[in-house]
Design an enzyme around this catalytic site. Structure first.
Site, short mmCIF file in Angstrom:
data_model
loop_
_atom_site.label_atom_id
_atom_site.label_comp_id
_atom_site.label_asym_id
_atom_site.label_seq_id
_atom_site.Cartn_x
_atom_site.Cartn_y
_atom_site.Cartn_z
N HIS A 1 6.03 -2.64 68.53
CA HIS A 1 6.38 -2.37 69.67
C HIS A 1 6.50 -3.70 69.95
O HIS A 1 7.53 -3.52 70.84
CB HIS A 1 4.46 -2.79 69.91
N GLU A 2 6.34 -5.30 69.23
CA GLU A 2 7.69 -6.24 69.92
C GLU A 2 9.11 -5.88 69.92
O GLU A 2 9.54 -6.73 70.45
CB GLU A 2 6.45 -7.28 69.24
N HIS B 1 10.84 -3.99 72.43
CA HIS B 1 11.13 -5.57 73.33
C HIS B 1 12.15 -6.38 73.33
O HIS B 1 13.32 -6.12 74.06
CB HIS B 1 9.65 -6.38 73.70
#
Length: 244
Positions: free
Chosen positions: A144-145, A148
């Site tokens: 997820h990160e 980003h």
């Protein structure tokens, strides 16, 4: 001749000294049952949980680092994202992926905000060690990160712009694997079959946008996510399609 009795310590402690709190071996069990039975007030539950996190911080961080290192070495999605981040002249490894205890944040209206991790363009990725359940949870959070991070390197995201943030949150929730059917079914008790993935991505994107201090309310969070939904949900880069 002086008596040896005068050299003995007093039998009664000095009342002027502050007494130390005594260890209560039953406290943990009583607190646990209070939470289980619903008799402990929510505010006390938060304090109890935060106290436990502080007590076990080293254990949680050590375990989180083991799971992080394992995924950096063996996870296909983490290795894939690492390569694509390197292709954009970025670098994410054990030096700037850190495990830390993340205290619960209380908003002005009394709501509690907990998080599994975070990305900072200046510092890298933080994994919230006290929130990580197992290696798979670390894998999903890392992925997820990393989405980003890839978005930031690719498009220079303005994280203060809610539309930019919402788009990256949609992509991260969709591509990381955190909304796959098995996790929704077994972890979040979501038993729907149709539209499960889209509903999960939308829900988690709204929640992430709402957690930003400059988002006014849930109405604004939903509106912003809806505004960018079509283009951002369909964009699977750097994957050819949704990986999980």
């Amino acid at each position: 001749m002086s008596s040896s009795e005068g050299n003995k310590p007093p039998l009664v402690p000095d009342s002027t000294k502050e007494s130390e709190p005594q260890f209560d071996p039953t406290a943990r069990t009583r607190n646990w049952f209070s939470i289980l039975l619903g008799t402990m007030p929510p505010s006390h539950q938060i304090l109890y949980r935060e106290d436990q996190y502080a007590r076990h911080e080293k254990r949680d961080c050590d375990r989180c680092e083991e799971w992080r290192d394992y995924n950096l070495k063996y996870s296909p999605i983490v290795i894939f994202m690492q390569k694509n981040i390197r292709d954009l002249n970025g670098k994410l490894d054990a030096d700037n992926i850190r495990c830390r205890r993340c205290p619960t944040r209380i908003t002005e209206d009394g709501k509690t905000v907990r998080q599994g991790g975070g990305f900072s363009p200046e510092h890298g990725i933080q994994l919230c060690a006290n929130e990580m359940r197992d290696s798979k949870h670390v894998e999903d959070t890392l992925a997820h990160e990393m989405v980003h991070a890839w978005d930031h390197l690719r498009w220079k995201v303005d994280w203060g712009d809610l539309r930019h943030a919402a788009c990256s949150e949609i992509r991260a929730a969709s591509l990381s694997g955190e909304c796959r059917w098995a996790r929704e079914f077994w972890t979040r008790n979501n038993y729907r079959v149709t539209q499960q993935h889209q509903d999960c991505v939308r829900r988690r994107a709204v929640k992430s946008v709402l957690a930003r201090p400059w988002c006014k309310d849930d109405v604004q969070a939903v509106r912003v996510v809806n505004e960018v939904w079509d283009s951002c949900y369909s964009d699977t880069r750097p994957f050819d399609e949704i990986y999980k």
